[in-house]
Design a protein around this motif. Structure first.
Motif, mmCIF file in Angstrom:
data_model
loop_
_atom_site.group_PDB
_atom_site.id
_atom_site.type_symbol
_atom_site.label_atom_id
_atom_site.label_comp_id
_atom_site.label_asym_id
_atom_site.label_seq_id
_atom_site.Cartn_x
_atom_site.Cartn_y
_atom_site.Cartn_z
ATOM 1 N N ALA A 278 39.785 45.082 43.120
ATOM 2 C CA ALA A 278 41.159 45.379 43.534
ATOM 3 C C ALA A 278 42.094 44.302 42.991
ATOM 4 N N ILE A 279 43.336 44.683 42.762
ATOM 5 C CA ILE A 279 44.339 43.750 42.252
ATOM 6 C C ILE A 279 44.858 42.909 43.408
ATOM 7 N N GLU A 280 44.467 41.637 43.427
ATOM 8 C CA GLU A 280 44.880 40.715 44.483
ATOM 9 C C GLU A 280 46.238 40.098 44.132
ATOM 10 N N PRO A 281 46.907 39.488 45.127
ATOM 11 C CA PRO A 281 48.245 38.919 44.874
ATOM 12 C C PRO A 281 48.307 37.943 43.706
ATOM 13 N N ASP A 282 47.288 37.084 43.547
ATOM 14 C CA ASP A 282 47.314 36.115 42.452
ATOM 15 C C ASP A 282 47.299 36.822 41.097
ATOM 16 N N LEU A 283 46.481 37.862 40.986
ATOM 17 C CA LEU A 283 46.439 38.614 39.733
ATOM 18 C C LEU A 283 47.749 39.352 39.507
ATOM 19 N N ALA A 284 48.301 39.939 40.563
ATOM 20 C CA ALA A 284 49.571 40.651 40.441
ATOM 21 C C ALA A 284 50.670 39.709 39.954
ATOM 22 N N ALA B 136 50.370 29.407 27.258
ATOM 23 C CA ALA B 136 51.013 28.207 27.803
ATOM 24 C C ALA B 136 50.176 27.583 28.919
ATOM 25 N N LEU B 137 49.665 28.425 29.809
ATOM 26 C CA LEU B 137 48.871 27.933 30.937
ATOM 27 C C LEU B 137 47.371 28.026 30.681
ATOM 28 N N GLN B 138 46.989 28.495 29.501
ATOM 29 C CA GLN B 138 45.590 28.591 29.075
ATOM 30 C C GLN B 138 44.751 29.380 30.093
ATOM 31 N N ARG B 139 45.217 30.606 30.362
ATOM 32 C CA ARG B 139 44.502 31.495 31.271
ATOM 33 C C ARG B 139 44.253 32.829 30.577
ATOM 34 N N ARG B 140 43.128 33.460 30.916
ATOM 35 C CA ARG B 140 42.861 34.794 30.385
ATOM 36 C C ARG B 140 42.144 35.625 31.431
ATOM 37 N N VAL B 141 42.459 36.897 31.455
ATOM 38 C CA VAL B 141 41.895 37.826 32.431
ATOM 39 C C VAL B 141 41.417 39.068 31.707
ATOM 40 N N LYS B 142 40.239 39.554 32.094
ATOM 41 C CA LYS B 142 39.668 40.759 31.501
ATOM 42 C C LYS B 142 39.637 41.847 32.575
ATOM 43 N N LEU B 143 40.097 43.044 32.213
ATOM 44 C CA LEU B 143 40.100 44.166 33.161
ATOM 45 C C LEU B 143 39.411 45.376 32.525
ATOM 46 N N TRP B 144 38.427 45.903 33.235
ATOM 47 C CA TRP B 144 37.734 47.115 32.805
ATOM 48 C C TRP B 144 38.221 48.286 33.649
ATOM 49 N N GLY B 145 38.253 49.482 33.051
ATOM 50 C CA GLY B 145 38.645 50.645 33.834
ATOM 51 C C GLY B 145 38.743 51.883 32.986
ATOM 52 N N THR B 146 39.556 52.799 33.438
ATOM 53 C CA THR B 146 39.824 54.025 32.696
ATOM 54 C C THR B 146 41.331 54.177 32.564
ATOM 55 N N ALA B 147 41.744 54.920 31.544
ATOM 56 C CA ALA B 147 43.177 55.060 31.305
ATOM 57 C C ALA B 147 43.501 56.475 30.844
ATOM 58 N N GLU C 11 38.667 49.106 37.458
ATOM 59 C CA GLU C 11 37.354 49.224 38.090
ATOM 60 C C GLU C 11 36.744 47.857 38.381
ATOM 61 N N ALA C 12 37.050 46.882 37.541
ATOM 62 C CA ALA C 12 36.555 45.520 37.754
ATOM 63 C C ALA C 12 37.383 44.573 36.897
ATOM 64 N N TRP C 13 37.493 43.318 37.367
ATOM 65 C CA TRP C 13 38.191 42.325 36.554
ATOM 66 C C TRP C 13 37.588 40.950 36.768
ATOM 67 N N ASP C 14 37.759 40.104 35.761
ATOM 68 C CA ASP C 14 37.156 38.780 35.776
ATOM 69 C C ASP C 14 38.083 37.808 35.062
ATOM 70 N N VAL C 15 38.017 36.547 35.465
ATOM 71 C CA VAL C 15 38.830 35.488 34.863
ATOM 72 C C VAL C 15 37.937 34.625 33.991
ATOM 73 N N ASN C 16 38.342 34.432 32.749
ATOM 74 C CA ASN C 16 37.605 33.556 31.837
ATOM 75 C C ASN C 16 38.014 32.106 32.033
ATOM 76 N N CYS C 17 37.128 31.202 31.637
ATOM 77 C CA CYS C 17 37.475 29.789 31.651
ATOM 78 C C CYS C 17 38.498 29.522 30.546
ATOM 79 N N PRO C 18 39.286 28.446 30.679
ATOM 80 C CA PRO C 18 40.340 28.174 29.689
ATOM 81 C C PRO C 18 39.838 27.510 28.409
ATOM 82 N N GLN C 19 38.543 27.253 28.327
ATOM 83 C CA GLN C 19 38.015 26.542 27.173
ATOM 84 C C GLN C 19 38.345 27.258 25.865
ATOM 85 N N HIS C 20 38.783 26.488 24.899
ATOM 86 C CA HIS C 20 39.075 26.948 23.535
ATOM 87 C C HIS C 20 40.351 27.783 23.408
#
Length: 204
Positions: free
Chosen positions: A42-48, A119-130, A161-170
């Protein structure tokens, strides 16, 4: 995770992926995560809040034969919007009219969104259907960025359907040109203010 149900991370961790993880020594770490249900669904407030600041992202689809295609989408902050805890939406602006993404989705609704903030070195991956839907006045009132000079062609709705946060490395740290311009303008204004104060004191 409900008894007997698969963890949400199985959307990406296929048996082949898990076998490779076992062979390369990372399976135990991810198995522990799977026991807790896997990735968030689910999309939580931080992700939103993160999504509200996005100016561009990458959308991946694949056709019936599995041939992948990645497309960049961009717009003002907030053009990718959270419609509810499981749904994202954005206006698909008129472009080169190849319609590869739309064709892929008609044959295969599975999709993937990759968000990155350099800028903040963040990345998010989201899987689902469209799916692509008509740009009705109701949807445009929710999804078309106000005052943005682009022609809406249709609307894409993405079910998470699912989402994950990657580490900021690289992730290289980069900044948007207009953000840098604002900081420089503020600096220049401060310099001008200090120079005026010095001039008033006769120190220049």
């Amino acid at each position: 995770m409900k008894p007997g149900s698969d963890p949400s991370s199985d959307i990406a961790f296929t048996p082949t992926v898990k076998a490779i993880q076992s062979r390369k020594g990372s399976r135990a770490t991810y198995a522990g995560m799977e026991q807790r249900g896997g990735w968030q669904t689910a999309i939580e407030p931080d992700l939103a809040a993160f999504i509200e600041q996005v100016r561009s992202f990458f959308l991946a689809t694949a056709n019936r034969e599995g041939q992948p295609y990645v497309q960049h989408r961009g717009g003002p902050p907030g053009f990718l919007r959270v419609l509810d805890r499981h749904t994202l939406g954005f206006t698909d602006f008129k472009g080169n009219r190849q319609f590869i993404t739309e064709g892929n989705l008609e044959d295969n609704p599975k999709a993937f969104i990759f968000l990155i903030d350099y800028a903040l070195q963040r990345r998010v991956k989201l899987w689902g259907t469209a799916k692509m839907v008509e740009a009705t006045p109701t949807l445009l009132s929710r999804l078309m960025p106000e005052g943005y000079r682009a022609r809406p062609e249709q609307i894409l709705l993405f079910e998470v359907e699912a989402w994950d946060v990657n580490c900021p490395q690289h992730i290289p740290q980069r900044f948007e040109a207009d953000d840098v311009a604002r900081v420089l303008a503020k600096r220049d204004a401060r310099i001008a203010e200090l120079e005026a104060l010095l001039a008033a004191k006769g120190e220049t």
